[in-house]
Design an enzyme around this catalytic site. Structure first.
Site, PDB file in Angstrom:
ATOM      1  N   ASP A  30     -26.524  -6.895  19.104  1.00 32.96           N
ATOM      2  CA  ASP A  30     -26.778  -5.967  17.906  1.00 32.96           C
ATOM      3  C   ASP A  30     -27.884  -4.997  18.418  1.00 32.96           C
ATOM      4  OD1 ASP A  30     -25.985  -6.996  14.618  1.00 32.96           O
ATOM      5  OD2 ASP A  30     -27.760  -5.059  15.171  1.00 32.96           O
ATOM      6  N   LYS A  35     -33.249  -8.774  14.310  1.00 36.70           N
ATOM      7  CA  LYS A  35     -31.825  -9.778  13.982  1.00 36.70           C
ATOM      8  C   LYS A  35     -31.820 -10.760  15.122  1.00 36.70           C
ATOM      9  CE  LYS A  35     -27.933  -8.730  11.370  1.00 36.70           C
ATOM     10  NZ  LYS A  35     -26.911  -7.981  11.259  1.00 36.70           N
ATOM     11  N   THR A 119     -13.060  -3.569   9.921  1.00 33.73           N
ATOM     12  CA  THR A 119     -12.252  -2.937   9.090  1.00 33.73           C
ATOM     13  C   THR A 119     -12.019  -1.478   9.316  1.00 33.73           C
ATOM     14  OG1 THR A 119     -12.484  -4.827   7.505  1.00 33.73           O
ATOM     15  CG2 THR A 119     -11.054  -2.866   6.791  1.00 33.73           C
ATOM     16  N   ARG A 152     -13.912 -14.817   4.190  1.00 32.99           N
ATOM     17  CA  ARG A 152     -14.716 -14.536   2.850  1.00 32.99           C
ATOM     18  C   ARG A 152     -16.075 -15.040   3.000  1.00 32.99           C
ATOM     19  NH1 ARG A 152     -11.276 -18.642  -0.501  1.00 32.99           N
ATOM     20  NH2 ARG A 152     -11.496 -19.605   1.421  1.00 32.99           N
ATOM     21  N   LEU A 248      -7.041 -15.252  -9.486  1.00 31.66           N
ATOM     22  CA  LEU A 248      -6.735 -15.044 -10.856  1.00 31.66           C
ATOM     23  C   LEU A 248      -7.753 -15.597 -11.823  1.00 31.66           C
ATOM     24  CD1 LEU A 248      -2.574 -16.045 -10.947  1.00 31.66           C
ATOM     25  CD2 LEU A 248      -3.752 -13.922 -10.917  1.00 31.66           C
ATOM     26  N   LYS A 249      -9.080 -15.529 -11.268  1.00 32.44           N
ATOM     27  CA  LYS A 249     -10.032 -15.778 -12.243  1.00 32.44           C
ATOM     28  C   LYS A 249     -10.662 -14.522 -12.995  1.00 32.44           C
ATOM     29  CE  LYS A 249     -12.687 -18.936 -12.644  1.00 32.44           C
ATOM     30  NZ  LYS A 249     -12.624 -19.860 -13.732  1.00 32.44           N
ATOM     31  N   CYS A 258     -16.532  -5.651   0.642  1.00 28.33           N
ATOM     32  CA  CYS A 258     -15.267  -5.519   1.191  1.00 28.33           C
ATOM     33  C   CYS A 258     -14.145  -5.003   0.141  1.00 28.33           C
ATOM     34  CB  CYS A 258     -14.647  -6.873   1.854  1.00 28.33           C
ATOM     35  SG  CYS A 258     -15.842  -7.669   2.945  1.00 28.33           S
ATOM     36  N   LYS A 261     -14.611  -1.598  -1.055  1.00 30.21           N
ATOM     37  CA  LYS A 261     -14.724  -0.588  -0.089  1.00 30.21           C
ATOM     38  C   LYS A 261     -13.237  -0.312   0.411  1.00 30.21           C
ATOM     39  CE  LYS A 261     -16.191  -2.324   4.134  1.00 30.21           C
ATOM     40  NZ  LYS A 261     -14.880  -2.119   5.118  1.00 30.21           N
ATOM     41  N   LYS A 318     -21.109 -13.009  -5.656  1.00 36.88           N
ATOM     42  CA  LYS A 318     -20.080 -14.394  -5.748  1.00 36.88           C
ATOM     43  C   LYS A 318     -20.968 -15.571  -5.261  1.00 36.88           C
ATOM     44  CE  LYS A 318     -17.660 -14.730  -1.437  1.00 36.88           C
ATOM     45  NZ  LYS A 318     -16.249 -14.922  -1.070  1.00 36.88           N
TER      46      LYS A 318
HETATM   47  C1  UGA Z   1     -12.936 -10.472   0.913  1.00 40.52           C
HETATM   48  C2  UGA Z   1     -11.500 -10.996   1.359  1.00 40.52           C
HETATM   49  O1  UGA Z   1     -11.058 -12.277   0.272  1.00 40.52           O
HETATM   50  C3  UGA Z   1     -11.598 -11.702   2.649  1.00 40.52           C
HETATM   51  O2  UGA Z   1     -10.251 -12.108   2.968  1.00 40.52           O
HETATM   52  C4  UGA Z   1     -11.764 -10.578   3.699  1.00 40.52           C
HETATM   53  O3  UGA Z   1     -12.088 -10.912   5.097  1.00 40.52           O
HETATM   54  C5  UGA Z   1     -13.145  -9.807   3.272  1.00 40.52           C
HETATM   55  O4  UGA Z   1     -13.004  -9.678   1.900  1.00 40.52           O
HETATM   56  C6  UGA Z   1     -13.551  -8.987   4.142  1.00 40.52           C
HETATM   57  O5  UGA Z   1     -12.696  -7.814   4.193  1.00 40.52           O
HETATM   58  O6  UGA Z   1     -14.396  -9.003   5.146  1.00 40.52           O
HETATM   59  P1  UGA Z   1     -15.488 -11.533   0.009  1.00 40.52           P
HETATM   60  O7  UGA Z   1     -15.560  -9.819   0.178  1.00 40.52           O
HETATM   61  O8  UGA Z   1     -16.282 -12.257   0.896  1.00 40.52           O
HETATM   62  O9  UGA Z   1     -13.702 -11.614   1.002  1.00 40.52           O
HETATM   63  O10 UGA Z   1     -15.056 -12.231  -1.419  1.00 40.52           O
HETATM   64  P2  UGA Z   1     -13.779 -12.578  -2.072  1.00 40.52           P
HETATM   65  O11 UGA Z   1     -13.713 -14.129  -2.242  1.00 40.52           O
HETATM   66  O12 UGA Z   1     -12.787 -11.990  -2.013  1.00 40.52           O
HETATM   67  O13 UGA Z   1     -14.252 -12.057  -3.604  1.00 40.52           O
HETATM   68  C7  UGA Z   1     -14.590 -10.798  -3.953  1.00 40.52           C
HETATM   69  C8  UGA Z   1     -15.025 -10.655  -5.276  1.00 40.52           C
HETATM   70  O14 UGA Z   1     -13.947 -10.693  -6.082  1.00 40.52           O
HETATM   71  C9  UGA Z   1     -16.160 -11.172  -5.890  1.00 40.52           C
HETATM   72  O15 UGA Z   1     -16.954 -10.508  -6.580  1.00 40.52           O
HETATM   73  C10 UGA Z   1     -15.304 -12.387  -6.697  1.00 40.52           C
HETATM   74  O16 UGA Z   1     -16.083 -12.906  -7.806  1.00 40.52           O
HETATM   75  C11 UGA Z   1     -14.271 -11.547  -7.265  1.00 40.52           C
HETATM   76  N1  UGA Z   1     -13.076 -12.429  -7.704  1.00 40.52           N
HETATM   77  C12 UGA Z   1     -12.525 -13.216  -6.750  1.00 40.52           C
HETATM   78  C13 UGA Z   1     -12.639 -12.404  -8.950  1.00 40.52           C
HETATM   79  O17 UGA Z   1     -13.386 -11.829  -9.980  1.00 40.52           O
HETATM   80  N2  UGA Z   1     -11.599 -13.408  -9.447  1.00 40.52           N
HETATM   81  C14 UGA Z   1     -10.961 -14.110  -8.433  1.00 40.52           C
HETATM   82  O18 UGA Z   1      -9.991 -14.836  -8.863  1.00 40.52           O
HETATM   83  C15 UGA Z   1     -11.502 -14.007  -7.216  1.00 40.52           C
END
Ligand code: UGA
Length: 428
Positions: A30, A35, A119, A152, A248-249, A258, A261, A318
């Site tokens: 890095d 870091k 990405t 994630r 589906l939350k 992610c 973006k 999250k």
């Molecule tokens: C996301 C993808 O899920 C990963 O597969 C991917 O590798 C990653 O982006 C990336 O591109 O690096 P992440 O951003 O860590 O992962 O988080 P998620 O678990 O996907 O949640 C994203 C957002 O959606 C959060 O704010 C979460 O609260 C929201 N969410 C998720 C909902 O509002 N409802 C749901 O049912 C699920």
């Protein structure tokens, strides 16, 4: 195998630690000296459950950290895992990826596989290949593999050891084999695709997940009007294997570095090609409105928010992360402040990262009950277990009015009513 990972964010560091566990000799590089110093002391610079222990286990054995590029000399594979943050126009900022390509030039005297885990938009492999050739690198000295990451935040270790699939995009069999040998201990389907296919798969996956969330959020609004519980509906449709129970939350919308973006990235790509991406645009539009709905709900219950004391539970985008990038808590809090509410906030790990991103007048505390003392309402923005297991009788005792706006549906409306709360979930 000897490999170098460029970039020590969530993806780079987790990948490096996982590959070290698989027995490969990994150096993570890095440009950020602080870091790297931290990592060399076994400290992970962000909150990711389990990553600290994995890094410590392999530190100075299979896993090394450096700001120098020396390890590239003997690495067969170089993994690019630097960030591609969004530009103003929605396109990804490719400067870090291009900087990696530039740094590799002197080392491409011997054949290497450049694995792009960052990405990136469709066409990036070609851009990097053309760039290296234009700089005098011989085509026989490198291959480029597009190998998107699907982990994630918060569950990064589990996701990288047990992925649903691995995507290896390349036009070179040799490069595919070398990349595959990095991961051969993972038991999951491995898809060999074109570079462009792999690049698109990543954008498509995140955009589809975002679509599921905006769909369920729109449905939640409809359910609310007809007194139907969205949680029942989500389960009822989710058991259909074609739909699936995950993502589906309903709630305050998706955030993080992610989904927002990559959704804008795909919209940008579509626009550039002359396609009007109507579904994707709606997904983005619905998500942008979610935080304001929470505030409107609060106004419907409390009337004017001026001088009302509002306690916000949860700041991170999250649970199980301290990441505040695109966190829905930011627009919610800003809007509350605009409405002249007195805002107090609590998050178990993201408070420090949140401070520079929210108005100074917001009081951040490390006691979730204290911020609720004499409050007119508590708004739940992140579904931390700590909140799910809250002492509700204590909470009710300290609040001025027992109003809960649950932006993540962590409680059952019936239980909350029994406990004497004025409870407002999402879509129920
Ligand atoms: C996301 C993808 O899920 C990963 O597969 C991917 O590798 C990653 O982006 C990336 O591109 O690096 P992440 O951003 O860590 O992962 O988080 P998620 O678990 O996907 O949640 C994203 C957002 O959606 C959060 O704010 C979460 O609260 C929201 N969410 C998720 C909902 O509002 N409802 C749901 O049912 C699920």
């Amino acid at each position: 195998m000897k490999a170098t990972v460029m970039g020590t964010g969530y993806v780079g560091l987790t990948t490096g630690a996982m590959l070290a566990q698989f027995g490969h000799k990994i150096t993570c590089i890095d440009i950020d000296e602080r870091k790297i110093d931290q990592l060399n002391m076994g400290q992970v610079p962000f909150y990711e459950p389990g990553l600290d222990a994995l890094v410590k286990k392999h530190l100075n054995k299979n896993l090394k950290f450096s700001t120098g590029l020396q390890s590239i000399v003997n690495s067969k594979v170089v993994i690019c895992a630097v960030g591609t943050p969004p530009n103003q126009d929605g396109s990804p900022d490719m400067s870090y990826v291009l900087a990696v390509a530039q740094q590799l030039i002197p080392y491409l005297k011997r054949y290497k596989v450049i694995v792009i885990k960052s990405t990136v938009p469709v066409g990036t492999k070609k851009i990097i290949q053309d760039y290296l050739l234009s700089q005098g690198v011989h085509r026989s000295k490198f291959d480029i593999v597009s190998n998107p990451e699907f982990l994630r935040e918060g569950t990064a270790i589990h996701d990288s050891f047990y992925p649903d699939r691995i995507v290896i995009g390349s036009d070179s069999q040799r490069a595919v084999s070398l990349t595959y040998s990095l991961y051969q201990q993972c038991e999951c389907p491995v898809l060999i695709t074109s570079n462009e296919g792999a690049e698109m798969i990543k954008y498509a996956a995140n955009s589809f997940l975002a679509t599921k969330i905006s769909f369920i959020n729109e449905l939640a609004d409809i359910c609310e009007k007809y007194s139907v519980d969205i949680e029942e509906v989500a389960r009822g449709i989710g058991y259909d294997k074609r739909i699936g129970l995950h993502f589906l939350k309903a709630g305050v919308g998706f955030g993080g570095s992610c989904l927002p973006k990559d959704l804008s990235g795909l919209i940008y790509l579509a626009d550039k090609s002359g396609i009007d991406p109507k579904v994707l645009r709606s997904v983005s539009h619905i998500n942008a409105e979610r935080p304001y709905q929470v505030v409107n709900k609060l106004k419907n219950v409390l009337g004017s928010l001026e001088n009302k004391k509002i306690a916000v539970w949860g700041l991170a985008f999250k649970p199980e992360t301290d990441d505040m990038r695109f966190a829905p808590s930011i627009p919610i809090i800003k809007q509350l402040v605009e409405e002249k509410a007195k805002v107090y906030a609590f998050d178990p790990v993201a408070a420090n990262n949140a401070k520079p991103l929210i108005p100074e007048c917001v009081k951040i505390s490390n006691d979730m009950y204290e911020i609720a003392r004499d409050s007119d309402a508590v708004v739940i923005v992140t579904e931390w277990d700590l909140f799910k297991n809250a002492d509700l009788s204590l909470l009710k005792k300290v609040m001025k009015y027992p109003v809960i706006i649950d932006g993540r549906n962590i409680f059952s409306p019936a239980d909350m009513k029994l406990q004497g709360f004025n409870y407002y979930g999402t879509g129920r």
